[in-house]
Design an enzyme around this catalytic site. Sequence first.
Site, PDB file in Angstrom:
ATOM      1  N   CYS A   2       0.648  -1.371   0.277  1.00  0.00           N
ATOM      2  CA  CYS A   2      -0.503   0.648   0.083  1.00  0.00           C
ATOM      3  C   CYS A   2       0.866   0.980   0.183  1.00  0.00           C
ATOM      4  CB  CYS A   2      -0.854  -0.027   1.320  1.00  0.00           C
ATOM      5  SG  CYS A   2      -1.853  -1.091   1.165  1.00  0.00           S
ATOM      6  N   ARG A  27       3.953  -0.043  -4.396  1.00  0.00           N
ATOM      7  CA  ARG A  27       3.814  -1.508  -3.657  1.00  0.00           C
ATOM      8  C   ARG A  27       2.576  -1.968  -3.688  1.00  0.00           C
ATOM      9  NH1 ARG A  27       6.797   1.764   0.296  1.00  0.00           N
ATOM     10  NH2 ARG A  27       5.442   0.955   1.883  1.00  0.00           N
ATOM     11  N   TRP A  74      -2.776  -2.803  -1.820  1.00  0.00           N
ATOM     12  CA  TRP A  74      -2.366  -4.115  -1.265  1.00  0.00           C
ATOM     13  C   TRP A  74      -3.550  -4.883  -0.788  1.00  0.00           C
ATOM     14  CZ3 TRP A  74      -0.494  -7.755   1.935  1.00  0.00           C
ATOM     15  CH2 TRP A  74      -0.289  -9.418   0.960  1.00  0.00           C
ATOM     16  N   ASN A 100      -1.426   2.450   5.278  1.00  0.00           N
ATOM     17  CA  ASN A 100      -0.966   1.154   5.118  1.00  0.00           C
ATOM     18  C   ASN A 100      -0.860   0.556   6.228  1.00  0.00           C
ATOM     19  OD1 ASN A 100       1.079  -0.414   4.458  1.00  0.00           O
ATOM     20  ND2 ASN A 100       2.319   1.372   4.620  1.00  0.00           N
ATOM     21  N   GLY A 101      -1.359  -0.725   6.742  1.00  0.00           N
ATOM     22  CA  GLY A 101      -0.563  -1.382   7.360  1.00  0.00           C
ATOM     23  C   GLY A 101      -1.752  -2.575   8.370  1.00  0.00           C
ATOM     24  N   GLU A 489      16.716 -18.757  -6.106  1.00  0.00           N
ATOM     25  CA  GLU A 489      16.822 -17.293  -6.381  1.00  0.00           C
ATOM     26  C   GLU A 489      16.553 -17.608  -8.088  1.00  0.00           C
ATOM     27  OE1 GLU A 489      16.563 -14.618  -5.386  1.00  0.00           O
ATOM     28  OE2 GLU A 489      16.283 -12.982  -7.474  1.00  0.00           O
ATOM     29  N   LYS A 493      12.737 -16.231  -9.028  1.00  0.00           N
ATOM     30  CA  LYS A 493      12.768 -14.730  -9.925  1.00  0.00           C
ATOM     31  C   LYS A 493      11.470 -15.763 -11.087  1.00  0.00           C
ATOM     32  CE  LYS A 493      13.963 -12.510  -8.945  1.00  0.00           C
ATOM     33  NZ  LYS A 493      14.043 -11.362  -8.143  1.00  0.00           N
ATOM     34  N   GLU A 496       7.538 -15.794  -9.837  1.00  0.00           N
ATOM     35  CA  GLU A 496       6.870 -14.801  -9.105  1.00  0.00           C
ATOM     36  C   GLU A 496       6.393 -13.511 -10.536  1.00  0.00           C
ATOM     37  OE1 GLU A 496       9.478 -11.603  -6.870  1.00  0.00           O
ATOM     38  OE2 GLU A 496      10.425 -12.171  -7.481  1.00  0.00           O
ATOM     39  N   HIS A 512      16.361 -36.985  -3.794  1.00  0.00           N
ATOM     40  CA  HIS A 512      15.973 -37.320  -2.220  1.00  0.00           C
ATOM     41  C   HIS A 512      14.372 -36.940  -3.162  1.00  0.00           C
ATOM     42  CE1 HIS A 512      19.871 -38.483  -0.789  1.00  0.00           C
ATOM     43  NE2 HIS A 512      20.592 -37.666  -1.503  1.00  0.00           N
ATOM     44  N   LYS A 611       6.502  -4.860  -3.845  1.00  0.00           N
ATOM     45  CA  LYS A 611       7.366  -4.181  -3.588  1.00  0.00           C
ATOM     46  C   LYS A 611       7.805  -3.851  -2.533  1.00  0.00           C
ATOM     47  CE  LYS A 611      11.614  -3.151  -5.275  1.00  0.00           C
ATOM     48  NZ  LYS A 611      12.085  -4.202  -6.171  1.00  0.00           N
TER      49      LYS A 611
HETATM   50  C1  F6R Z   1      11.558 -11.213  -5.184  1.00  0.00           C
HETATM   51  C2  F6R Z   1      11.843  -9.807  -4.240  1.00  0.00           C
HETATM   52  C3  F6R Z   1      11.373 -10.370  -2.422  1.00  0.00           C
HETATM   53  C4  F6R Z   1      12.172  -9.687  -2.061  1.00  0.00           C
HETATM   54  C5  F6R Z   1      11.354  -9.791  -0.536  1.00  0.00           C
HETATM   55  C6  F6R Z   1      12.059  -8.548   0.556  1.00  0.00           C
HETATM   56  O1  F6R Z   1      12.298 -11.334  -6.367  1.00  0.00           O
HETATM   57  O2  F6R Z   1      11.348  -8.572  -4.338  1.00  0.00           O
HETATM   58  O3  F6R Z   1      11.380 -11.678  -2.636  1.00  0.00           O
HETATM   59  O4  F6R Z   1      13.309  -9.947  -2.245  1.00  0.00           O
HETATM   60  O5  F6R Z   1      10.216  -8.806  -0.832  1.00  0.00           O
HETATM   61  O6  F6R Z   1      12.381  -7.427   0.360  1.00  0.00           O
HETATM   62  P1  F6R Z   1      12.898  -5.673   0.666  1.00  0.00           P
HETATM   63  O7  F6R Z   1      14.571  -6.555   0.489  1.00  0.00           O
HETATM   64  O8  F6R Z   1      12.681  -4.488   0.597  1.00  0.00           O
HETATM   65  O9  F6R Z   1      13.440  -6.886   2.339  1.00  0.00           O
END
Ligand code: F6R
Length: 616
Positions: A2, A27, A74, A100-101, A489, A493, A496, A512, A611
């Site tokens: 948010c 956000r 969000w 936001n929260g 990772e 990637k 998502e 396993h 984000k």
């Molecule tokens: C994946 C991604 C998320 C962030 C996670 C932590 O591409 O962007 O998994 O890595 O939400 O966010 P930060 O680094 O802002 O604490």
Amino acid sequence: MCGIIGYLGNRAAKDILLDGLRHLEYRGYDSAGIATWELDGFAVVRSVGRLDSLVEKLGAMELRGTSGIGHTRWATHGRVSEENAHPHRSCDGKVVIVHNGVVENFLALAAFLKEKGYFSSSETDSEVLANLIAYHCAKEVDQRGHSAFLEGVRKALLHVRGAYGIAVMHGDFPGEMVGARNSSPLVLGVGDGEFFFASDTAGFASHAKDAVFLNDGELVHLRGGDFSICTLSREKVEAARRAVEWHEALVEKNGYEHFMLKEIFEQPIALENAMRGHFSVDGSNTHFGGLQMSPMELRQVDRIIFCACGSARCACLAAEYLIERIARVPVEVEYASEFRYRNAPLDRNTLVIAVSQSGETIDTLAAMREARRKGFRVLAITNGVGSSIAREADGGIYQHAGPEIGVAATKSFTSQLCIAAMVAIYLGRLRDLSCEDGVEMVDALRQVPKNVEEILRLDGEIRSIAEEYANYENMLFLGRQSMFPLAIEGALKLKEISYVHAEGYAAAEMKHGPIALIGENCPAFFLACDGRMLEKIQSNIQEVRARGARTIAVISENCSAAASMVDRAIVIPQTHFIAQPILAAIPMQLFAYHMGVLRGCDVDRPRNLAKSVTVE
Ligand code: F6R
């Protein structure tokens, strides 16, 4: 999670709010809305979906009010619908709020308010907050008269359990606005005779000169062309102003189709920026100005615990391999969300390092607070200058990667890997790492931006691979040693961005269990960059091929023997092991990006994601 925005000044608020929301949309993007104060009261316009639908709905609406609030959502409480969209209005119509929260005790508050005649029409906790503020303001007006708005908000918040960053307006006090925060970010922007609230400075950076980052439990009152800050217990707070930095080019796409692609291509610069000023003159060591720990104190550290979420946690897993191998300091990596409640026993000489791109992830922040509460020193590695994590840490290192707008971490991830590598050298040189080995490692890191440029030239080839694989619904990512975190990772990637189900595994561990998935419907993506493990990974590739699965591999030049074993090989420059994770990350990012685009996904704003995750 948010984005909120507020404006009080002399210009028409509508366009300023929409501009702010555009920069905060990363956000959350389930719905958006604004409220402005017009001659005949509040105008509230809300819309489900992206900000563009709100802009369309506002169309030619003549909103001239010079104060207003806005929100991009969000969803937490309540499904995605117009009535659950913000701003919310109290049932007496007097208060509008963006929040936001999460208000954790909202059911109890709603029951209390119902008895007092304040009803909610949405499913949200935020509308309850609007009613609670309206209720307390009404009581204050009865008792005190004019300063009742701030006091009403303050009293209401004393009853709230949970997280909030809010901006509030009240119809009886049209020239005023109140903002407050607890666990969710809120920044005050100060311009020429005008004020802004935003979840981060991107919301107002093109308008405001200074920013004031609020701390938990603080309220800001805008009134009479000025602002004041106090705590929930009514103590006055001196504002610490910082100049706002604004780089328009970094928050625009600059000809790229998506922010994600632009940010992947910004990595050579982001990596240069991560390294700038950190190498010793003789090129055998690294140093960091902001650690607030002497070499002697760092020498005493006998265990490091990294706390992070998502991609930042994957960077920490790679850091574990590097630091243990180079500095011989035991490292553990914790999911921040687990660490905070686990009450893990920590030894006296443990150092906790929180890693977060945004610097606002609530789980990481809470983990860090928990460690500090126990008396442990906490360092932060973050891209969020002035963020909550940066401010609460005992010391730390800024990434200087520039704004990352695409929801998927790309340049922030490789810059964290780069900082981890530099920290490994520093800790190593405090222990047994020789000067020659230090020089070799520093040299390798200095080459990284060039190496990355070379890998970026493989974009067309990687796109052609994605074209062949875009219709699969499952994929395994496999790597060994420091390539194992990269496999995790890579899978994160891909899932998502393209909604392909993917898992990252240690290549040998695949036997396993996950090998049961392998077959013609589940290809495997190998990371074969570690020369020491070449023969082992070749065996794993054969095991997968024997079961009819197609294979892709990122292969270092020195591991080219593996290239003939896979269906598609992406050959990247050979480098020192310290830099391997950074280089290996780039092809996986490009692969995920192209898979997402080819599958018609909104790669900058994948479904259900945001984000900055500021709720637990
Ligand atoms: C994946 C991604 C998320 C962030 C996670 C932590 O591409 O962007 O998994 O890595 O939400 O966010 P930060 O680094 O802002 O604490």
